[in-house]
Design an enzyme around this catalytic site. Sequence first.
Site, PDB file in Angstrom:
ATOM      1  N   LYS A 151       0.810  -1.215   0.000  1.00  0.00           N
ATOM      2  CA  LYS A 151       0.000   0.000   0.000  1.00  0.00           C
ATOM      3  C   LYS A 151       0.847   1.269   0.000  1.00  0.00           C
ATOM      4  O   LYS A 151       0.379   2.328  -0.410  1.00  0.00           O
ATOM      5  CB  LYS A 151      -0.949   0.014   1.217  1.00  0.00           C
ATOM      6  N   LYS A 157      -6.020 -10.034  -7.917  1.00  0.00           N
ATOM      7  CA  LYS A 157      -7.261 -10.204  -7.166  1.00  0.00           C
ATOM      8  C   LYS A 157      -8.248  -9.066  -7.427  1.00  0.00           C
ATOM      9  O   LYS A 157      -7.862  -7.924  -7.666  1.00  0.00           O
ATOM     10  CB  LYS A 157      -6.954 -10.358  -5.678  1.00  0.00           C
ATOM     11  N   LYS A 215     -11.206  -3.145  -4.973  1.00  0.00           N
ATOM     12  CA  LYS A 215     -11.895  -1.886  -5.242  1.00  0.00           C
ATOM     13  C   LYS A 215     -10.992  -0.887  -5.955  1.00  0.00           C
ATOM     14  O   LYS A 215     -11.465   0.045  -6.573  1.00  0.00           O
ATOM     15  CB  LYS A 215     -12.433  -1.288  -3.950  1.00  0.00           C
TER      16      LYS A 215
END
Length: 328
Positions: free
Chosen positions: A114, A197, A200
């Site tokens: 991230k 995967k 969002k």
Amino acid sequence: SARPRVLSGIQPTADSFHLGNYLGALRQWVAMQETHDTYYCVVDLHAITVEHDPALLRQRTRVSAAQLLALGIDPDRSVLFVQSQVPEHTQLSWVMECMAGFGEASRMTQFKDKSARQAMDRVSVGLFTYPILQVADILLYQANYVPVGEDQRQHVELTRDLAQRFNTRFGQTFTLPEAFIVKDTAKIYDLQDPTSKMSKSVPAGVVELLEDPKKSAKKIRSAVTDTGREIVYDTENKPGVSNLLTIYSALTGRSVPSLEADYAGKGYGDLKKDLGEVVVEFVTPIQAAVQGYLDDPAELDKVLARGAERARSVASETLTRAYDRIGF
Ligand code: ADP
Ligand code: NA
């Protein structure tokens, strides 16, 4: 209760949950209500680790809770609450931060992912310590199991390590939890890139539970499939088709082999069209139920206030014990 205890949380960081969230995690939350003592939270404290808009966060927290209710979380059987309404989470988090090594926290791959490609001053300290807040979330409820997707396994391992360390240094205080991962749907893949995967952060290949169902059906019809024409489950050579079969099977309860048999001699187009219909049928009543909760904000507030109160009665007991052990 003699039932094993479960704790899990989900972030209110999107306008809608997606099929990966549901099939990889939330459907397990619902199922575990039958067999476990279940605690579920909307983790809004986690949501501010990245830049956010306050009004949007408030709205998404409510919509998230409404989706959990619509998907089948029963507030009488489960303790359903919003994390920021239970101050013990941040209180225990500080204690556990002081148990964790800096190097240990630095090894969390989700933080690395991230924070990658961002200037370090744009990455909050909260994003770095996020897994330790998650540790506190789990330990406060003395959870035995944590239903999560594969991507969260490392955080549950960290929870065990820190709980063990605390117990060894200060005396038995915390239950050591285990990750509970649904094998078949541990990972739902992106429809446009079936090797990564569904997330969002990549809207093109994501089926959102609250988007226009026609849009979902269209996304499925235009999913990337593989060369060849046979509808067989083969994750290595046919990741696209395999992903569609996984979703199909999970939503209908039909086995993959029986789907393969049904589609023998048919084309990818048939599979996609049918799966589109399955998805529309699945999301339509959920969307209606979500709307019902959003139309009655006082009732939703009441459900969440009661959940927070029930959560606090357990969390405060654990925190009191932990504080006592460390000398507060
Ligand atoms: P996202 O990856 O879209 O940011 P989150 O990280 O908020 O989603 O995930 C919430 C829960 O849903 C976690 O338990 C996570 O493991 C699970 N999950 C998310 N994406 C998937 C996926 N594609 N397949 C299976 N489970 C998933
Ligand atoms: Na994620």
